[in-house]
Design an enzyme around this catalytic site. Structure first.
Site, PDB file in Angstrom:
ATOM      1  N   ARG A 161       0.858  -1.189   0.000  1.00  0.00           N
ATOM      2  CA  ARG A 161       0.000   0.000   0.000  1.00  0.00           C
ATOM      3  C   ARG A 161       0.889   1.231   0.000  1.00  0.00           C
ATOM      4  NH1 ARG A 161      -2.636   3.099   4.647  1.00  0.00           N
ATOM      5  NH2 ARG A 161      -3.851   4.565   3.419  1.00  0.00           N
ATOM      6  N   HIS A 216      -2.595  11.156   0.765  1.00  0.00           N
ATOM      7  CA  HIS A 216      -2.085  10.903   2.118  1.00  0.00           C
ATOM      8  C   HIS A 216      -1.441  12.215   2.589  1.00  0.00           C
ATOM      9  CE1 HIS A 216      -0.731   7.473   4.940  1.00  0.00           C
ATOM     10  NE2 HIS A 216      -0.324   8.583   5.518  1.00  0.00           N
ATOM     11  N   GLU A 223      -7.183   8.647   6.245  1.00  0.00           N
ATOM     12  CA  GLU A 223      -7.437   9.251   7.551  1.00  0.00           C
ATOM     13  C   GLU A 223      -7.949  10.692   7.480  1.00  0.00           C
ATOM     14  OE1 GLU A 223      -3.911   8.758   9.958  1.00  0.00           O
ATOM     15  OE2 GLU A 223      -4.011   6.590   9.870  1.00  0.00           O
ATOM     16  N   ASN A 272      -7.394   1.823   9.846  1.00  0.00           N
ATOM     17  CA  ASN A 272      -6.080   1.959  10.479  1.00  0.00           C
ATOM     18  C   ASN A 272      -6.297   1.924  11.981  1.00  0.00           C
ATOM     19  OD1 ASN A 272      -5.217   2.397   7.894  1.00  0.00           O
ATOM     20  ND2 ASN A 272      -4.630   4.538   8.190  1.00  0.00           N
ATOM     21  N   TYR A 299      -4.331   1.754  15.830  1.00  0.00           N
ATOM     22  CA  TYR A 299      -3.102   1.827  16.621  1.00  0.00           C
ATOM     23  C   TYR A 299      -3.362   1.642  18.112  1.00  0.00           C
ATOM     24  CZ  TYR A 299      -0.671   3.241  12.441  1.00  0.00           C
ATOM     25  OH  TYR A 299      -0.132   3.241  11.176  1.00  0.00           O
ATOM     26  N   GLU A 356      -3.534  -0.138   8.068  1.00  0.00           N
ATOM     27  CA  GLU A 356      -2.346   0.246   8.845  1.00  0.00           C
ATOM     28  C   GLU A 356      -2.482  -0.324  10.238  1.00  0.00           C
ATOM     29  OE1 GLU A 356      -1.282   4.397   9.197  1.00  0.00           O
ATOM     30  OE2 GLU A 356      -1.668   4.728   7.063  1.00  0.00           O
TER      31      GLU A 356
HETATM   32  O1  IFM Z   1       2.753   7.532   9.952  1.00  0.00           O
HETATM   33  C1  IFM Z   1       1.381   7.590  10.129  1.00  0.00           C
HETATM   34  C2  IFM Z   1       0.650   7.436   8.812  1.00  0.00           C
HETATM   35  O2  IFM Z   1       1.068   8.385   7.886  1.00  0.00           O
HETATM   36  C3  IFM Z   1      -0.819   7.571   9.006  1.00  0.00           C
HETATM   37  N1  IFM Z   1      -1.307   6.722  10.054  1.00  0.00           N
HETATM   38  C4  IFM Z   1      -0.594   6.699  11.300  1.00  0.00           C
HETATM   39  C5  IFM Z   1       0.900   6.507  11.055  1.00  0.00           C
HETATM   40  C6  IFM Z   1       1.652   6.499  12.393  1.00  0.00           C
HETATM   41  O3  IFM Z   1       1.467   7.689  13.076  1.00  0.00           O
END
Ligand code: IFM
Length: 440
Positions: free
Chosen positions: A77, A121, A166, A292, A294, A345
Site C-alpha cells: 500500500r 495521504h 485518515e 487503520n 493503533y 495500517e
Molecule cells: O505515519 C502515520 C501514517 O502516515 C498515518 N497513520 C498513522 C501513522 C503512524 O502515526
C-alpha cells in the site's frame, strides 16, 4: 498452543506514504506540497527534519521492491504525490512524475505484489492551498481531475483505489490543533474541510468508476475506539459521547448518508455548508473500507485518562491494547452496513537500534503485531469480513511532526547511508506470511 489460520487468499502486506518515504521533493518537475512548506518552516517538525530526502525511495524504489519480495509481501500500500504528477494541483501534467508511478506499479505487478494505491495521504499541492485548500469547494473538483489522471494511467494494473487516508487526522490535526500541514487552528474551517474531503471522496469515487468500472474503490479511516474506564454508566456514557462526536464524523456520512445529531450538537455554529446532492455522492457504495488501528482512548466521567495503570505504551505514547481492535471491528460491523474490510495500517514505534551483531532486535514489535493479528482473526471468527492486513510500515520513515525520531518499520533505515536492515519483526512477519498462520 493455539494456531490461528488465515484464509488462503488473505492479503498480507505493508504500507508507506509518498511524503514519508519518497524524498526527491524538488526533482524531475515535482511541485511544492503543503508538507514541503510546513516542514521547511522552522519549529514545525522535531529536530528540523523534513521529507526532502526521507528514505530516498524515489531513487531506491527498485531496491525497496526487492525488499518487499524478500519479505514475501503479497501487497504493497503506497500513496501517490499529487504535486509530483500535477505540480500546481491542476492543469499542467508532469510526465516524469507519472512515469515514476508507472514504473513502480509495473515492477510490483511483475513481482506479483498487489499494488494498493492511495490518492491522498495529506500532501496537498501548495498551489491549491494558496487558493484556500480544502476550505475551498473547488479543491474537491481538482481532486476528482487528479483521480481521473491517475486511474487512466494506472487503472489497467492497480485494482485497489483509495481516495483518502485518515480524513480525521487531516481535519483535527491539520485544522484544529495545527500540528500538521497546513498548520491552521480554526474550528469553523476544520468542519468545512471535513465536508469537502467527503465531497472530494464522493466525486473521486464517481470519476474512478466512470473511467474504470472494473477496479475496487474505497477509503481509509483511522479509528480509535473509546472505552470506559469502569463498568459504571457514567464512564460508559463519557466514552460513547466521545465516540459519537469524533469517530463517527466520517463513518456516518459514508455508511449512513448523514452526519449524526451528536456531530451537529458539538459543531454548533461551525456546521459546514452542505449543498444539495452532496450526501448522496458521499454515501456511494464502496468496494472496501480500510481501517487503520493503533490504540484506544479510555474515558471516565471526568474525561480522558492519560495513563492506564499496568498498560504498555509505544514511543508515540499510545497504549498497546490489541483486544480493542477486535471489539471495535465487531462494533462497527454491527452498527454499519460495511463493505469488506482491510486493516490498512497497524504497527508500533519502539526504540530500535542496530546491535553489535548488525541486527535489529525488536521483540516488542513482534508481540504487538502478533497480538493484533490474533485479535483480527478472532474478529473474523466473530463474523467480521476482513480480507487483508497492511503493516505500518514497510520501513522506518518521516513520522510527520516527529520527524525521523519515531521508527515504525519492519525494516530499519539508516538515514545517513540509506541502508535498509530487516528487523527481527520483518523476519517474523515473513514467516507469518509464508505459513499463513500464527501460533500463540
Ligand atoms: O505515519 C502515520 C501514517 O502516515 C498515518 N497513520 C498513522 C501513522 C503512524 O502515526
Amino acid at each position: 498452543m493455539t494456531t490461528y489460520k488465515f484464509p488462503h487468499d488473505f492479503l498480507w502486506g505493508a504500507a508507506t506514504a509518498a511524503y514519508q518515504v519518497e524524498g526527491a521533493w524538488n526533482e524531475d518537475g515535482r511541485g511544492e506540497s503543503i508538507w514541503d512548506r510546513f516542514s521547511h518552516t522552522p519549529g514545525n517538525v522535531s529536530n528540523g527534519d523534513t521529507g526532502d530526502i526521507a528514505c530516498n525511495h524515489y531513487h531506491r524504489w527498485e531496491e525497496d521492491i526487492a525488499l518487499m519480495r524478500q519479505l514475501g509481501l503479497k501487497a504493497y500500500r503506497f500513496s501517490t504525490s499529487w504535486s509530483r504528477v500535477l505540480p500546481t494541483g491542476r492543469g499542467r501534467i508532469n510526465p516524469k512524475g507519472l512515469d515514476f508511478y508507472d514504473r513502480l506499479v509495473d515492477r510490483l505487478c511483475a513481482a506479483n505484489i498487489e499494488p494498493l494505491l492511495t490518492l491522498y495521504h495529506w500532501d496537498l499541492p501548495q498551489a491549491l492551498q494558496d487558493e484556500g485548500g480544502w476550505d475551498n469547494r473547488n479543491t474537491a473538483y481538482a481532486f476528482a481531475d487528479y483521480a481521473a489522471l491517475m486511474v487512466k494511467r494506472l487503472g489497467d494494473r492497480v485494482k485497489y483505489w483509495t481516495t483518502f487516508n485518515e480524513p480525521s487526522v487531516i481535519t483535527y490535526i491539520g485544522f484544529i490543533t495545527g500540528e500538521h500541514a497546513p498548520g491552521i487552528k480554526d474550528r469553523r474551517m476544520a468542519y468545512q474541510v471535513a465536508h469537502h474531503l467527503m465531497l472530494a471522496h464522493g466525486l473521486g469515487i464517481q470519476t474512478i468508476r466512470t473511467i474504470r468500472p472494473d477496479v475496487n474503490v474505497g477509503i481509509v479511516l483511522n479509528l480509535w475506539p473509546a472505552e470506559p474506564a469502569s463498568d459504571s454508566a457514567e464512564d460508559l456514557a463519557a466514552a460513547n459521547k466521545y465516540w459519537d462526536e469524533t469517530e463517527t464524523l466520517f463513518l456516518d456520512p459514508l455508511f449512513k448518508g448523514y452526519y449524526s445529531s451528536a456531530m451537529y450538537d458539538m459543531v454548533g455554529k461551525n456546521t459546514p455548508k452542505i449543498q444539495d446532492g452532496d450526501m448522496a455522492l458521499i454515501a456511494q457504495k464502496l468496494d472496501y473500507v480500510g481501517i487503520n488501528f493503533y490504540s484506544r482512548n479510555v474515558f471516565s466521567a471526568k474525561g480522558k485518562l492519560e495513563k492506564i495503570e499496568g498498560s504498555e505504551y509505544t514511543e508515540m505514547g499510545w497504549e498497546v491494547c490489541a483486544p480493542a481492535l477486535r471489539s471495535m471491528l465487531v462494533k462497527i460491523n454491527s452498527e454499519y452496513n460495511l463493505p469488506p474490510i482491510y486493516i490498512t495500517e497497524n504497527g508500533a514505534a519502539f526504540h530500535d537500534e542496530v546491535s553489535a551483531d548488525g541486527k535489529v532486535h525488536d521483540p516488542r514489535r513482534i508481540d504487538y503485531l502478533k497480538n493484533h493479528f490474533i485479535q483480527t482473526r478472532l474478529a473474523m471468527l466473530d463474523g467480521v469480513d476482513v480480507r487483508g492486513y497492511m503493516v505500518w510500515s514497510l520501513m522506518d520513515n518521516f513520522e510527520w511532526g516527529h520527524g525521523f525520531s519515531r521508527r515504525f518499520g519492519l525494516t530499519y533505515v539508516d538515514y545517513d547511508s540509506q541502508k535498509r536492515i530487516i528487523k527481527d519483526s520483518g523476519y517474523w512477519y515473513m514467516n507469518v506470511i509464508q505459513k499463513n498462520e500464527i501460533d500463540e
